[in-house]
Every structure is written in C-alpha cells, then in structure tokens.
Scaffold this motif. Structure first.
Motif, PDB file in Angstrom:
ATOM      1  N   CYS A  13      37.509  27.886  33.761  1.00  0.00           N
ATOM      2  CA  CYS A  13      36.108  27.465  33.645  1.00  0.00           C
ATOM      3  C   CYS A  13      35.289  28.384  32.740  1.00  0.00           C
ATOM      4  CB  CYS A  13      35.500  27.441  35.039  1.00  0.00           C
ATOM      5  SG  CYS A  13      35.421  29.069  35.797  1.00  0.00           S
ATOM      6  N   ASN A  16      35.154  32.012  33.435  1.00  0.00           N
ATOM      7  CA  ASN A  16      36.238  32.782  32.826  1.00  0.00           C
ATOM      8  C   ASN A  16      35.965  33.095  31.360  1.00  0.00           C
ATOM      9  OD1 ASN A  16      37.847  33.141  35.039  1.00  0.00           O
ATOM     10  ND2 ASN A  16      39.666  32.195  34.119  1.00  0.00           N
ATOM     11  N   THR A  48      43.216  34.063  33.827  1.00  0.00           N
ATOM     12  CA  THR A  48      43.844  32.888  34.440  1.00  0.00           C
ATOM     13  C   THR A  48      42.950  32.114  35.402  1.00  0.00           C
ATOM     14  OG1 THR A  48      44.597  34.243  36.267  1.00  0.00           O
ATOM     15  CG2 THR A  48      46.065  34.099  34.360  1.00  0.00           C
ATOM     16  N   CYS A  49      43.406  30.894  35.705  1.00  0.00           N
ATOM     17  CA  CYS A  49      42.702  29.996  36.615  1.00  0.00           C
ATOM     18  C   CYS A  49      43.711  29.475  37.638  1.00  0.00           C
ATOM     19  CB  CYS A  49      42.140  28.834  35.808  1.00  0.00           C
ATOM     20  SG  CYS A  49      41.495  27.484  36.795  1.00  0.00           S
ATOM     21  N   SER A  50      43.288  29.388  38.892  1.00  0.00           N
ATOM     22  CA  SER A  50      44.242  28.879  39.892  1.00  0.00           C
ATOM     23  C   SER A  50      43.680  27.674  40.636  1.00  0.00           C
ATOM     24  CB  SER A  50      44.616  29.988  40.879  1.00  0.00           C
ATOM     25  OG  SER A  50      43.478  30.371  41.599  1.00  0.00           O
ATOM     26  N   ILE A  51      42.728  26.983  40.032  1.00  0.00           N
ATOM     27  CA  ILE A  51      42.040  25.897  40.739  1.00  0.00           C
ATOM     28  C   ILE A  51      43.006  24.777  41.158  1.00  0.00           C
ATOM     29  CG2 ILE A  51      41.293  24.583  38.676  1.00  0.00           C
ATOM     30  CD1 ILE A  51      38.907  25.231  41.500  1.00  0.00           C
ATOM     31  N   CYS A  83      41.659  34.500  38.288  1.00  0.00           N
ATOM     32  CA  CYS A  83      41.871  33.955  39.634  1.00  0.00           C
ATOM     33  C   CYS A  83      43.326  34.013  40.108  1.00  0.00           C
ATOM     34  CB  CYS A  83      41.312  32.539  39.708  1.00  0.00           C
ATOM     35  SG  CYS A  83      39.502  32.545  39.656  1.00  0.00           S
ATOM     36  N   VAL A 174      40.127  26.861  46.210  1.00  0.00           N
ATOM     37  CA  VAL A 174      40.648  28.215  46.245  1.00  0.00           C
ATOM     38  C   VAL A 174      39.557  29.246  45.886  1.00  0.00           C
ATOM     39  CG1 VAL A 174      41.426  28.433  43.814  1.00  0.00           C
ATOM     40  CG2 VAL A 174      42.881  29.266  45.642  1.00  0.00           C
ATOM     41  N   VAL A 175      38.432  28.754  45.353  1.00  0.00           N
ATOM     42  CA  VAL A 175      37.433  29.674  44.782  1.00  0.00           C
ATOM     43  C   VAL A 175      36.896  30.722  45.764  1.00  0.00           C
ATOM     44  CG1 VAL A 175      35.132  29.818  43.729  1.00  0.00           C
ATOM     45  CG2 VAL A 175      36.796  28.207  42.843  1.00  0.00           C
ATOM     46  N   THR A 178      39.317  33.413  45.599  1.00  0.00           N
ATOM     47  CA  THR A 178      39.535  34.161  44.350  1.00  0.00           C
ATOM     48  C   THR A 178      38.274  34.843  43.837  1.00  0.00           C
ATOM     49  OG1 THR A 178      39.087  32.231  42.969  1.00  0.00           O
ATOM     50  CG2 THR A 178      41.392  32.608  43.585  1.00  0.00           C
ATOM     51  N   ARG A 179      37.110  34.310  44.214  1.00  0.00           N
ATOM     52  CA  ARG A 179      35.860  34.897  43.696  1.00  0.00           C
ATOM     53  C   ARG A 179      35.004  35.510  44.792  1.00  0.00           C
ATOM     54  NH1 ARG A 179      34.998  35.083  37.972  1.00  0.00           N
ATOM     55  NH2 ARG A 179      36.336  33.509  37.080  1.00  0.00           N
ATOM     56  N   GLN A 210      29.053  29.367  40.672  1.00  0.00           N
ATOM     57  CA  GLN A 210      29.927  28.374  41.306  1.00  0.00           C
ATOM     58  C   GLN A 210      29.102  27.319  42.026  1.00  0.00           C
ATOM     59  OE1 GLN A 210      31.877  31.364  41.102  1.00  0.00           O
ATOM     60  NE2 GLN A 210      33.271  30.190  39.846  1.00  0.00           N
TER      61      GLN A 210
HETATM   62 FE1  SF4 Z   1      37.048  29.187  37.359  1.00  0.00          FE
HETATM   63 FE2  SF4 Z   1      37.778  28.241  39.748  1.00  0.00          FE
HETATM   64 FE3  SF4 Z   1      39.564  28.406  37.790  1.00  0.00          FE
HETATM   65 FE4  SF4 Z   1      38.657  30.612  38.994  1.00  0.00          FE
HETATM   66  S1  SF4 Z   1      39.851  28.987  39.936  1.00  0.00           S
HETATM   67  S2  SF4 Z   1      38.881  30.281  36.776  1.00  0.00           S
HETATM   68  S3  SF4 Z   1      36.535  30.075  39.380  1.00  0.00           S
HETATM   69  S4  SF4 Z   1      37.774  27.109  37.813  1.00  0.00           S
END
Ligand code: SF4
Ligand code: 5AD
Length: 449
Positions: A13, A16, A48-51, A83, A174-175, A178-179, A210
């Motif tokens: 996103c 990132n 990275t992103c883990s959405i 993430c 998952v946010v 991870t955040r 978010q």
């Molecule tokens: Fe963005 Fe969500 Fe992906 Fe993390 S998991 S990079 S907050 S979209």
C-alpha cells in the motif's frame, strides 16, 4: 571510500511507499545512494506486504531468486522490511539464510544503524512493536534522491502519514498484527509537514492512515483537544497556502461522520474522490467480518456523499469467498455493485492470514467458486467503469501532469482518473492544464489539450 548503492522494491500500500521513502532518506544519511536496479546494488531491500497470501508468496519467490545474486556478490546485503518482516521475523532467516536484516514496521527509521550492526555482528532482526510508539517526525525529501528510482514517486504528490496501526480487528485482516495499535500523530506536526512540502512546490497531498476516520480517537501519545476530529484536521490542512489538491485514504464506513461528508461540500481543494471499502454486500458476511455496519447503512453513506458532492467518484474494496459466503450472500455483493455503480473497485479472493480470526472459521469456500465469483464481479465492474468513464467524454477536466516522456503525457483528474495526452515537450510533471476528454477505457481516459 566508495559509496554503497541500495535498491528498494516496494510491495503493497501507500503506507509502504512512504516507508520506503523514509528508509531511503535514512540510508542517504548513512552514505548510501539509491540505484535503479538489483544488479548494481550493494544492498537490496524488499519492503513487503502480507495483506493477502499472494502478496506474501511474491516476496518469498523474489527472495528465493536473490539467493544467486548473493552467491555471485558475497558482500551484497539483503534486507526484508515491512509487514512480512514484522509477521515472520526470524523465521525468514531460518528459511532464507542469505537474508541479513529483518526490519519491522516500526523499526524502519533505524535502518542505517542496523546495517552497521549487520556489518560488524552478522544478521539482525528488529521487529519490536510498541503500542505507545510515537510516529517520528521526518519531513520527506522534496527532491528525489535519484531521478527515476523506485522511491521517486511523483515529486508534486506526497503522502503524509497522520496515523498508523489499526484497532478494528476485521476478522480477515492481518494489519493489527503487522502495524500494531492505532496511534495518531500530533496535528501540529502534520500541518508543519504539509507546509514544508507545499512551500517546496508539492501540489497534492494525500493524508495516510489505516483508518483515517478514527484519527485522534485512541491516542495515548499525543492527546488531542476535545472535539478534534479527522474532519477538523482535513479542514486545517486544506488551508495550507498553495495546496491545490488534498486527498485521504483509507476509511472504514463505520466511522464515517456527517462532519467529514460535509467537507466534500465546501472544502475547495478536497478532491471529489472517495475510496470507501465495503468488502461485501451481505449483512451476515459483514457481521462475520466484524465490519460493524450493514449494507443499508453503507448505501445511506453513499447517498449522503452523492448529495453533498454529485461529481464524487467512489471506489471500493471487495472480498469474495469469505468463509461461509453462500451463493445468496454473493448475489448481495453483485446487487450492491448494481446499486452503487462504483467508478472502480479492487476485488480479491479471500485468503487465510496467520493470526486472524477468520483463519479459524471452518466453512471455507472452494478455490474454484472463489475464482468464478471474482471473475463475475470483475467483469461487471469493468462494464460499469467503462460506462462511468464514458460519461466524461466531451467534458473539460483540469488535470495535473504526472509524467511527460517520449511515450506521451500521463496526467490525473481530481476524481483520480488517469488521462493520457499526446506528447508535448512543453508539459512537465506538476503542471495543471484543462483538457477535453475524447476517449474512455475501463481504467483510463484519453484527452486533448
Ligand atoms: Fe500495507 Fe496492509 Fe500490505 Fe502492510 S499488509 S503493506 S499495511 S496493505
Ligand atoms: N483476503 C483477501 N483480501 C483481503 N483484504 C484484506 N485482507 C484480506 C484477506 N485475508 C483486502 C480488503 C482490504 C484490501 C486492502 O485487501 O479488501 O480492504
């Protein structure tokens, strides 16, 4: 001493994208310069992103691919940030022995120091997640460190983080893991940052969080004054002298207030565009997703937004195949699409994410059913987008140029539509001009000057 070159690949996103800028800035202080490709780099960072499972798989396959780069160039350092790093931590190094640094979402500011530690002591993992973590103030670089590089987003459009983390715990998401917990930045820090950017020539600002609508609600670090809200912040930011365009993302419908909706009526530089993720068109699915609104309530919000701002372009996110989604539930999503006629949408097949509640839900939907539903939704959305976009043909629109090259000119309307224009040597990024729309596609428009 030779300058070291780093290369960042950003997944996921806009948060990132901003985090990659922050790492680039921090690395510049530590004597690194940004390169344009993997081959020339001494340090490769995957942000990275883990959405969704697919986003994570992409990172893992790229990491696997980098193994041979490290073999050919032993001094190469490989860093996994963002993430996936936050969630998987040390496990990544045990699977991928060629990774040198794992850096979580709140540790990106320390990347320079952590790399020094890697050089002296070997691989490092920094994934601390602090509920009371105060988002550091770091004014973005106005000019790109390396023209054309991956962190060189359009220099006239910048993202400003207003909050991080999330307390909503949607059951698929998952946010929060991870955040971390939701934290808002002090409003005066945000306004100062916007002012510096706009004074430096930035024309468009997107406020990032978010869930921007709950800005200031849960803030243990910088208590805000009574009654302060995201709408108030938006109005304050909008008054920045010289700011042409203001946007924000992302919103949860459950927190969308009338106060914010009314901003679209009278805040002149607020762009008539709203990304309002609905996720599903069935109340029972929404309930199991823990979204805390009904389809009817969502439709009422859409109605109010359109009454305040008839030209508003609405976009959304949709998940198909959430556990237990029946054919009838899915028809609800199709009906919602017919009802709202979104200008565009991002739609995904549900995927299990570690640590979420939905992973434990037993009634999983077959992959083939998910694929069918996704294809049906996307085909209908494409038709609607084309119809919506065709409504712009013949209209005059003000666009901001984002890119001008020998291939053509790419520009954007306030409604967030891309408009391609014929090649013009006189146009450069950041210019505003009026164009007539002459052609509409599903995902972009074509205009003439
Ligand atoms: Fe963005 Fe969500 Fe992906 Fe993390 S998991 S990079 S907050 S979209
Ligand atoms: N599976 C599929 N899509 C998901 N999203 C978030 N989590 C999942 C998941 N587990 C989608 C939502 C969200 C967007 C950023 O990604 O639609 O709004």
């Amino acid at each position: 001493m030779d300058q070291k070159v780093f290369y960042i690949k950003t997944f996921g996103c806009q948060m990132n994208v901003r985090d990659s800028e922050i790492m680039a800035q921090s690395l510049a202080v530590h004597g690194y310069i940004e390169g344009m490709d993997i081959e020339g780099a001494d340090l490769i960072i995957l942000n990275t992103c883990s959405i969704r499972a697919k986003a994570e798989q992409k990172v893992m396959s790229m990491l696997g691919y980098l193994r041979k780069n490290k073999k050919n160039k032993p001094h190469l350092k490989i860093c996994v940030a963002g993430c996936v790093a936050q969630q998987e931590g040390r496990k990544i190094i045990s699977k991928m022995g060629h990774v040198d640094l794992i850096i979580g979402t709140q540790n990106i500011y320390d990347i320079g120091e952590l790399l020094e530690k890697v050089c002296k002591e070997g691989p490092q993992v920094a994934t601390g997640l602090d509920d009371k973590y105060d988002i550091p103030n770091l004014i973005p670089h106005l000019s790109p460190l390396t023209p054309g590089s991956s962190t060189n987003t359009v220099p006239f459009r910048k993202f400003v983080t207003i909050m991080q983390g999330c307390n909503n715990y949607c059951t698929y998401c998952v946010v929060p893991h991870t955040r971390g917990r939701e934290r808002s930045r002090n409003s005066s820090d945000i306004i100062d940052e916007v002012e510096v950017l706009v004074e430096g020539g930035v024309k468009e600002i997107t406020l990032l969080g978010q869930n921007v609508n709950s800005y200031g609600k849960t803030n243990s670090v910088n208590p805000l004054t009574e009654g302060y809200s995201f709408a108030r912040l938006l109005r304050q930011v909008s008054e920045t002298k010289g700011l042409r365009r203001l946007r924000f993302t992302t919103s949860n419908p459950k927190d969308l207030t009338d106060e914010l909706i009314h901003c679209f009526e009278d805040v002149k530089n607020l762009c008539p565009q709203f990304h309002l993720p609905v996720q599903a068109g069935s109340d029972s699915v929404l309930q199991r997703m823990n979204r805390k609104y009904t389809v009817q309530q969502y439709l009422e919000l859409v109605d109010k937004l359109r009454r305040c701002c008839p030209e508003i372009a609405l976009t959304t996110d949709i998940i198909v195949g959430f556990p237990g989604e029946s054919d009838q539930d899915f028809e609800g999503t199709m009906n919602l699409l017919e009802n709202v006629q979104f200008h565009g949408s991002f739609s995904f097949k549900y995927s299990d994410r570690p640590g979420t509640r939905a992973i434990t839900f037993t009634e999983k939907v077959d992959e083939s059913v998910k694929s069918e539903r996704l294809a049906r939704f996307q085909a209908r959305q494409d038709e609607i987008s084309l119809k919506r976009n065709s409504e712009y043909i013949g209209q005059t629109k003000t666009v901001m140029v984002e890119d001008s090259s020998e291939k053509g000119v790419k520009s954007r309307t306030d409604t967030n539509h891309i408009v391609h224009l014929p090649i013009s040597a006189s146009l450069k990024a950041g210019d505003f001009l009026d164009v007539t729309i002459i052609h509409a596609g599903q995902h972009s428009l074509r205009g003439k000057m």
